[in-house]
Design a protein around this motif. Structure first.
Motif, mmCIF file in Angstrom:
data_model
loop_
_atom_site.group_PDB
_atom_site.id
_atom_site.type_symbol
_atom_site.label_atom_id
_atom_site.label_comp_id
_atom_site.label_asym_id
_atom_site.label_seq_id
_atom_site.Cartn_x
_atom_site.Cartn_y
_atom_site.Cartn_z
ATOM 1 N N LEU A 1 12.796 20.991 81.210
ATOM 2 C CA LEU A 1 11.419 20.502 81.140
ATOM 3 C C LEU A 1 11.122 19.459 82.210
ATOM 4 C CD1 LEU A 1 8.652 20.299 79.704
ATOM 5 C CD2 LEU A 1 9.679 18.557 78.238
ATOM 6 N N GLY A 2 11.966 18.442 82.325
ATOM 7 C CA GLY A 2 11.716 17.360 83.270
ATOM 8 C C GLY A 2 11.633 17.846 84.698
ATOM 9 N N GLU A 3 12.606 18.686 85.081
ATOM 10 C CA GLU A 3 12.596 19.237 86.440
ATOM 11 C C GLU A 3 11.343 20.081 86.675
ATOM 12 O OE1 GLU A 3 16.190 21.452 87.001
ATOM 13 O OE2 GLU A 3 17.427 19.790 86.282
ATOM 14 N N TYR A 4 10.994 20.878 85.672
ATOM 15 C CA TYR A 4 9.821 21.735 85.782
ATOM 16 C C TYR A 4 8.551 20.888 85.926
ATOM 17 C CZ TYR A 4 6.371 25.339 84.683
ATOM 18 O OH TYR A 4 5.299 26.193 84.719
ATOM 19 N N LEU A 5 8.429 19.836 85.115
ATOM 20 C CA LEU A 5 7.255 18.958 85.205
ATOM 21 C C LEU A 5 7.167 18.304 86.578
ATOM 22 C CD1 LEU A 5 7.020 17.139 81.755
ATOM 23 C CD2 LEU A 5 5.434 18.781 82.735
ATOM 24 N N ARG A 6 8.299 17.820 87.069
ATOM 25 C CA ARG A 6 8.308 17.187 88.393
ATOM 26 C C ARG A 6 7.846 18.188 89.466
ATOM 27 N NH1 ARG A 6 13.229 15.077 88.516
ATOM 28 N NH2 ARG A 6 12.470 13.044 87.857
ATOM 29 N N GLU A 7 8.364 19.414 89.380
ATOM 30 C CA GLU A 7 7.988 20.452 90.341
ATOM 31 C C GLU A 7 6.484 20.757 90.258
ATOM 32 O OE1 GLU A 7 8.672 25.213 90.590
ATOM 33 O OE2 GLU A 7 10.458 24.010 90.212
ATOM 34 N N GLN A 8 5.955 20.887 89.044
ATOM 35 C CA GLN A 8 4.530 21.171 88.864
ATOM 36 C C GLN A 8 3.673 20.010 89.365
ATOM 37 O OE1 GLN A 8 3.267 24.178 87.940
ATOM 38 N NE2 GLN A 8 5.416 24.763 88.098
ATOM 39 N N ARG A 9 4.128 18.795 89.094
ATOM 40 C CA ARG A 9 3.398 17.604 89.543
ATOM 41 C C ARG A 9 3.349 17.567 91.066
ATOM 42 N NH1 ARG A 9 5.233 12.910 91.216
ATOM 43 N NH2 ARG A 9 7.312 13.098 90.311
ATOM 44 N N ARG A 10 4.466 17.849 91.704
ATOM 45 C CA ARG A 10 4.510 17.841 93.170
ATOM 46 C C ARG A 10 3.661 18.965 93.750
ATOM 47 N NH1 ARG A 10 10.900 16.256 93.763
ATOM 48 N NH2 ARG A 10 10.583 14.033 93.410
ATOM 49 N N ASN A 11 3.698 20.140 93.124
ATOM 50 C CA ASN A 11 2.857 21.251 93.580
ATOM 51 C C ASN A 11 1.374 20.898 93.489
ATOM 52 O OD1 ASN A 11 5.031 22.873 94.177
ATOM 53 N ND2 ASN A 11 4.959 24.005 92.255
ATOM 54 N N ALA A 12 1.021 20.118 92.458
ATOM 55 C CA ALA A 12 -0.368 19.678 92.281
ATOM 56 C C ALA A 12 -0.697 18.483 93.179
ATOM 57 C CB ALA A 12 -0.627 19.325 90.822
ATOM 58 N N GLN A 13 0.303 18.016 93.929
ATOM 59 C CA GLN A 13 0.160 16.871 94.833
ATOM 60 C C GLN A 13 -0.344 15.633 94.100
ATOM 61 O OE1 GLN A 13 -2.245 18.441 98.042
ATOM 62 N NE2 GLN A 13 -0.489 19.444 98.982
ATOM 63 N N LEU A 14 0.299 15.366 92.956
ATOM 64 C CA LEU A 14 -0.028 14.186 92.161
ATOM 65 C C LEU A 14 1.167 13.244 92.135
ATOM 66 C CD1 LEU A 14 -1.674 15.853 89.024
ATOM 67 C CD2 LEU A 14 -2.850 14.584 90.822
ATOM 68 N N SER A 15 0.895 11.961 92.187
ATOM 69 C CA SER A 15 1.965 10.987 91.997
ATOM 70 C C SER A 15 2.250 10.899 90.495
ATOM 71 C CB SER A 15 1.535 9.616 92.518
ATOM 72 O OG SER A 15 0.529 9.060 91.681
ATOM 73 N N LEU A 16 3.371 10.299 90.167
ATOM 74 C CA LEU A 16 3.719 10.113 88.760
ATOM 75 C C LEU A 16 2.626 9.307 88.054
ATOM 76 C CD1 LEU A 16 6.056 10.735 86.784
ATOM 77 C CD2 LEU A 16 6.994 8.510 87.354
ATOM 78 N N ARG A 17 2.152 8.273 88.716
ATOM 79 C CA ARG A 17 1.103 7.413 88.138
ATOM 80 C C ARG A 17 -0.209 8.188 87.943
ATOM 81 N NH1 ARG A 17 1.366 2.258 87.663
ATOM 82 N NH2 ARG A 17 2.932 2.023 89.270
ATOM 83 N N GLN A 18 -0.577 9.031 88.905
ATOM 84 C CA GLN A 18 -1.809 9.817 88.785
ATOM 85 C C GLN A 18 -1.733 10.785 87.606
ATOM 86 O OE1 GLN A 18 -1.667 11.379 92.800
ATOM 87 N NE2 GLN A 18 -3.523 10.247 93.383
ATOM 88 N N LEU A 19 -0.589 11.452 87.462
ATOM 89 C CA LEU A 19 -0.432 12.382 86.345
ATOM 90 C C LEU A 19 -0.431 11.640 85.017
ATOM 91 C CD1 LEU A 19 -0.029 15.178 85.160
ATOM 92 C CD2 LEU A 19 2.432 14.946 85.615
ATOM 93 N N ALA A 20 0.242 10.506 84.966
ATOM 94 C CA ALA A 20 0.274 9.719 83.728
ATOM 95 C C ALA A 20 -1.146 9.305 83.326
ATOM 96 C CB ALA A 20 1.167 8.488 83.908
ATOM 97 N N ASP A 21 -1.927 8.857 84.296
ATOM 98 C CA ASP A 21 -3.315 8.468 84.015
ATOM 99 C C ASP A 21 -4.139 9.661 83.531
ATOM 100 O OD1 ASP A 21 -2.817 5.830 84.714
ATOM 101 O OD2 ASP A 21 -3.675 6.023 86.737
ATOM 102 N N ALA A 22 -4.001 10.794 84.213
ATOM 103 C CA ALA A 22 -4.774 12.000 83.863
ATOM 104 C C ALA A 22 -4.387 12.525 82.484
ATOM 105 C CB ALA A 22 -4.573 13.085 84.918
ATOM 106 N N ALA A 23 -3.113 12.376 82.121
ATOM 107 C CA ALA A 23 -2.634 12.891 80.831
ATOM 108 C C ALA A 23 -2.796 11.875 79.707
ATOM 109 C CB ALA A 23 -1.165 13.303 80.947
ATOM 110 N N GLY A 24 -3.099 10.648 80.047
ATOM 111 C CA GLY A 24 -3.272 9.626 79.019
ATOM 112 C C GLY A 24 -1.964 9.134 78.426
ATOM 113 N N VAL A 25 -0.894 9.144 79.225
ATOM 114 C CA VAL A 25 0.396 8.615 78.775
ATOM 115 C C VAL A 25 0.818 7.532 79.760
ATOM 116 C CG1 VAL A 25 1.104 10.771 77.661
ATOM 117 C CG2 VAL A 25 1.764 10.355 80.023
#
Length: 175
Positions: A9-33
């Motif tokens: 899961l973690g590796e997959y999420l990281r890969e998807q996040r990078r494909n979406a060109q989002l930083s960890l902080r941007q994804l966290a904000d968008a997901a509300g976590v």
């Protein structure tokens, strides 16, 4: 801290996040976590709930069911057909969100009747997903109504219907 067995899961999420060109902080904000919590999920230190996975999936614009399988909430082999069926229903652009919800409810009732049920976590996540999609659909419909771009309902496009719900014959309705 030892890594939990959450598939990849973690590796997959990281890969998807990078494909979406989002930083960890941007994804966290968008997901509300929180940023640290998302980082721990990506490193395999935390196992998120179905609700958190659903929020992350929505932020990444990917299937929540795929994340459920990778997190071990869904059994990949046993539930593959169910996940694919649900994904096809949810992705069908010809259905509105209310119709999708009704189809999923009917599908689930047939599965229960045949002795197959989904996990409570998955059911909550999917219900929340459908509810949020319906709210977005409603907001878009209202915005379209305000701007004057709302599409006509199906019945206005297709014309009169017979008692069984099928399209009426134009020859018969014209006379």
């Amino acid at each position: 801290m030892a890594s939990l067995n959450v598939g990849n899961l973690g590796e997959y999420l990281r890969e998807q996040r990078r494909n979406a060109q989002l930083s960890l902080r941007q994804l966290a904000d968008a997901a509300g976590v929180s940023n640290p919590y998302l980082s721990q999920i990506e490193r395999g230190l935390r196992k998120p709930s179905a609700e958190v996975l659903q929020q992350v999936a929505k932020a990444l614009r990917i299937s929540a069911e795929t994340l459920y399988v990778r997190a071990g909430i869904l059994d990949a082999e046993r539930d593959r057909d169910e996940v694919e069926t649900r994904a096809v229903i949810l992705a069908d652009p010809t259905l509105n969100e209310r119709q999708k919800q009704v189809l999923l409810q009917i599908y689930e009732s047939f599965r229960k009747e045949n002795g197959f049920e989904i996990t409570p976590d998955l059911a909550r996540g999917m219900a929340q997903n459908v509810t949020q999609d319906m709210a977005q659909d409603e907001a878009q419909g209202m915005a379209g109504h305000i701007s004057g771009t709302q599409q006509a309902p199906d019945t206005a496009v297709r014309g009169p219907r017979t008692a069984d719900g099928s399209d009426a014959d134009p020859q018969q309705t014209a006379s």
